[in-house]
Motif scaffolding. Structure first.
Motif, mmCIF file in Angstrom:
data_model
loop_
_atom_site.group_PDB
_atom_site.id
_atom_site.type_symbol
_atom_site.label_atom_id
_atom_site.label_comp_id
_atom_site.label_asym_id
_atom_site.label_seq_id
_atom_site.Cartn_x
_atom_site.Cartn_y
_atom_site.Cartn_z
ATOM 1 N N UNK A 286 -11.273 4.734 14.753
ATOM 2 C CA UNK A 286 -12.688 5.002 14.351
ATOM 3 C C UNK A 286 -13.652 6.383 13.413
ATOM 4 N N UNK A 287 -11.903 6.055 12.189
ATOM 5 C CA UNK A 287 -12.104 6.849 10.592
ATOM 6 C C UNK A 287 -12.245 6.333 9.672
ATOM 7 N N UNK A 288 -12.389 6.878 9.198
ATOM 8 C CA UNK A 288 -13.210 5.894 7.621
ATOM 9 C C UNK A 288 -12.407 6.995 6.066
ATOM 10 N N UNK A 289 -12.431 6.559 5.673
ATOM 11 C CA UNK A 289 -11.575 7.165 4.027
ATOM 12 C C UNK A 289 -11.697 6.853 3.252
ATOM 13 N N UNK A 290 -12.145 6.847 1.744
ATOM 14 C CA UNK A 290 -13.015 6.139 0.633
ATOM 15 C C UNK A 290 -11.724 6.315 0.306
ATOM 16 N N UNK A 291 -10.581 6.825 0.310
ATOM 17 C CA UNK A 291 -9.382 6.577 -0.487
ATOM 18 C C UNK A 291 -8.572 5.314 0.270
ATOM 19 N N UNK A 292 -8.409 5.422 1.630
ATOM 20 C CA UNK A 292 -7.776 4.475 2.280
ATOM 21 C C UNK A 292 -8.095 2.798 2.548
ATOM 22 N N UNK A 293 -9.860 3.359 2.922
ATOM 23 C CA UNK A 293 -10.768 2.080 2.913
ATOM 24 C C UNK A 293 -10.738 1.092 1.521
ATOM 25 N N UNK A 294 -10.553 1.430 0.418
ATOM 26 C CA UNK A 294 -10.535 1.021 -0.987
ATOM 27 C C UNK A 294 -9.132 0.590 -0.656
ATOM 28 N N UNK A 295 -8.618 1.397 -0.560
ATOM 29 C CA UNK A 295 -7.036 0.603 -0.844
ATOM 30 C C UNK A 295 -6.579 -1.011 0.839
ATOM 31 N N UNK A 296 -7.533 -0.529 1.479
ATOM 32 C CA UNK A 296 -7.906 -1.661 2.324
ATOM 33 C C UNK A 296 -8.376 -3.444 1.179
ATOM 34 N N UNK A 297 -8.549 -3.430 0.570
ATOM 35 C CA UNK A 297 -9.287 -4.032 -0.619
ATOM 36 C C UNK A 297 -7.867 -4.738 -0.784
ATOM 37 N N UNK A 298 -7.365 -3.503 -1.610
ATOM 38 C CA UNK A 298 -6.067 -4.501 -2.451
ATOM 39 C C UNK A 298 -5.167 -4.963 -1.762
ATOM 40 N N UNK A 299 -4.936 -4.440 -0.489
ATOM 41 C CA UNK A 299 -4.244 -5.013 0.253
ATOM 42 C C UNK A 299 -4.386 -5.935 0.561
ATOM 43 N N UNK A 300 -5.207 -6.708 0.914
ATOM 44 C CA UNK A 300 -5.870 -7.606 1.050
ATOM 45 C C UNK A 300 -5.562 -8.683 0.073
ATOM 46 N N UNK A 301 -5.945 -8.459 -1.227
ATOM 47 C CA UNK A 301 -5.381 -9.280 -2.148
ATOM 48 C C UNK A 301 -3.736 -8.948 -2.233
ATOM 49 N N UNK A 302 -3.260 -8.044 -1.734
ATOM 50 C CA UNK A 302 -1.473 -8.471 -1.662
ATOM 51 C C UNK A 302 -1.141 -9.696 -0.828
ATOM 52 N N UNK A 303 -2.480 -9.525 -0.082
ATOM 53 C CA UNK A 303 -1.731 -10.807 1.020
ATOM 54 C C UNK A 303 -2.313 -11.984 0.264
ATOM 55 N N UNK A 304 -3.270 -12.581 -0.062
ATOM 56 C CA UNK A 304 -4.186 -13.472 -0.600
ATOM 57 C C UNK A 304 -3.177 -14.352 -1.772
ATOM 58 N N UNK A 305 -2.569 -13.113 -2.554
ATOM 59 C CA UNK A 305 -1.441 -13.770 -3.978
ATOM 60 C C UNK A 305 -0.264 -13.739 -3.120
ATOM 61 N N UNK A 306 0.369 -14.175 -2.128
ATOM 62 C CA UNK A 306 1.001 -14.302 -1.574
ATOM 63 C C UNK A 306 1.707 -15.637 -0.407
ATOM 64 N N UNK A 307 -0.102 -15.818 -0.125
ATOM 65 C CA UNK A 307 -0.373 -16.909 0.641
ATOM 66 C C UNK A 307 0.244 -18.344 -0.506
ATOM 67 N N UNK A 308 0.391 -19.231 0.686
ATOM 68 C CA UNK A 308 1.361 -20.210 -0.637
ATOM 69 C C UNK A 308 -0.225 -21.446 -0.759
ATOM 70 N N UNK A 309 -1.325 -21.231 0.049
ATOM 71 C CA UNK A 309 -2.568 -22.188 -0.576
ATOM 72 C C UNK A 309 -3.465 -21.315 -2.007
ATOM 73 N N UNK A 310 -2.530 -20.135 -2.053
ATOM 74 C CA UNK A 310 -3.930 -19.534 -3.044
ATOM 75 C C UNK A 310 -3.584 -19.381 -4.481
ATOM 76 N N UNK A 311 -4.074 -19.223 -5.909
ATOM 77 C CA UNK A 311 -3.455 -19.407 -6.612
ATOM 78 C C UNK A 311 -4.237 -17.859 -6.845
#
Length: 371
Positions: free
Chosen positions: A147-172
């Protein structure tokens, strides 16, 4: 330019953004050469972290499960080696071929079993692959302390989600968008300003957490008050270091009487059966005492204009106490942009009220942008 209350006309003007890639790589220096070894180490860390996670398998959302989508619990790792846990939603009657995808997170202090999961499932019903995830250090995701937050790390979390989606076989991977809710609306705008893979962004009932933590509501905090807060948190660091663990604030949204109306609205969502979830910080848990420290001098919307030429849709309730965050962001953003004000809605109405959240507009927005 579109700023509407009831009209939903999109804006399509686009301006090119030129980046000096060579200069960016030169600044990276020797660090670029180390990326290969870092990737190997990161993979090992991700595997270890995933094994340590205690992911629930039963349906424990605050909204009913849809029979129109397939649901899967997934995990992925961000650039800091923290393993994030998410819910992946896919249209059940999906056609062959890769689909457009959307990463979803928020509100600030919530978990994926609440508002972000509802948004994700609903958009999956409309034909998108969606991923709702818990931010670092919260919910089912990894990271210590809790239960700690960070403007840097939490912004990175969104980018990591994009990493995941971009590697998924059902996603363009060339058709990925982002939705951020409440405090994660600001994180979404910050992430998309930097991450050029994302083609469009929606910020719903948006908070700029760096602004509200450093300046208070309606920018009412004085320099003296800001200095006192920083003094207190700075000294709290010594207490935490001496104790070997962070101190936490009081339980969230414990009403004492006399609270502003918007606090009562938060309580009505997070502390009642409507939206309560045991893992959510806002459902009676607490942030660390020093969580605001990293937000105090790091304004996350400084580069919002650099989202252009990709479109931005800001959605806010007409009667929301936080409406000014979206209005200010709209003025700072470059075209194409749209500010959609939902008549009669307050801040939390856009968390879960299916008859208030303008899903049709979001579907049309991403349908135009993710082509």
């Amino acid at each position: 330019m579109t700023k509407n209350i009831q009209t939903h006309d999109a804006v399509t003007k686009k301006d090119a953004v030129n980046l000096d890639r060579r200069g960016v790589l030169q600044m990276a220096g020797a660090g670029v050469a180390a990326l290969g070894l870092a990737a190997i180490a990161n993979t090992a860390t991700a595997t270890a972290n995933a094994k340590a996670l205690n992911m629930t398998r039963e349906w424990d959302k605050v909204f009913p499960q849809s029979d129109k989508v397939d649901h899967e619990k997934v995990s992925f790792t961000n650039r800091y080696g923290i393993t994030l846990v998410g819910d992946l939603y896919l249209p059940k009657d999906r056609a062959q071929g890769a689909l457009p995808a959307i990463a979803v997170c928020g509100p600030f202090g919530a978990v994926k079993e609440q508002s972000s999961g509802l948004y994700a499932q609903t958009m999956a019903e409309r034909g998108f692959v969606t991923l709702a995830f818990d931010p670092s250090y919260t919910g089912e995701s990894g990271g210590e302390p809790r239960n700690v937050a960070s403007p840097d790390i939490n912004t990175e979390d969104f980018m990591a989600a994009v990493d995941y989606l971009g590697l998924h076989g059902s996603v363009d991977r060339e058709r990925i968008g982002v939705i951020g809710i409440c405090g994660w609306g600001g994180m979404a705008l910050n992430a998309v300003a930097a991450d050029k893979r994302v083609k469009a962004v929606v910020a719903s009932t948006m908070y700029d957490m760096t602004r509200v933590m450093s300046k208070g509501y309606n920018d009412s905090v004085t320099l003296e008050q800001r200095t006192q807060a920083l003094e207190q948190m700075s000294r709290q660091r010594w207490e935490d270091a001496a104790n070997g663990a962070p101190d936490y604030g009081p339980p969230s949204l414990d009403l004492q009487g006399g609270e502003p109306q918007f606090v009562l609205e938060y309580h009505d969502y997070y502390r009642t059966p409507r939206g309560y979830h045991a893992r959510a910080v806002n459902s009676g848990n607490a942030w660390t005492q020093t969580t605001p420290l990293s937000f105090m001098n790091m304004p996350i919307l400084s580069y919002i204009s650099e989202i252009s030429p990709r479109p931005v849709l800001l959605i806010h309730g007409e009667n929301a106490h936080s409406r000014y965050f979206s209005e200010t962001a709209y003025e700072a953003a470059a075209e194409p942009k749209e500010l959609l004000i939902v008549p009669g809605a307050n801040h939390t109405d856009l968390y879960d009220k299916l008859d208030v959240i303008p899903f049709d507009r979001m579907v049309a927005f991403f349908g135009d942008a993710l082509v």
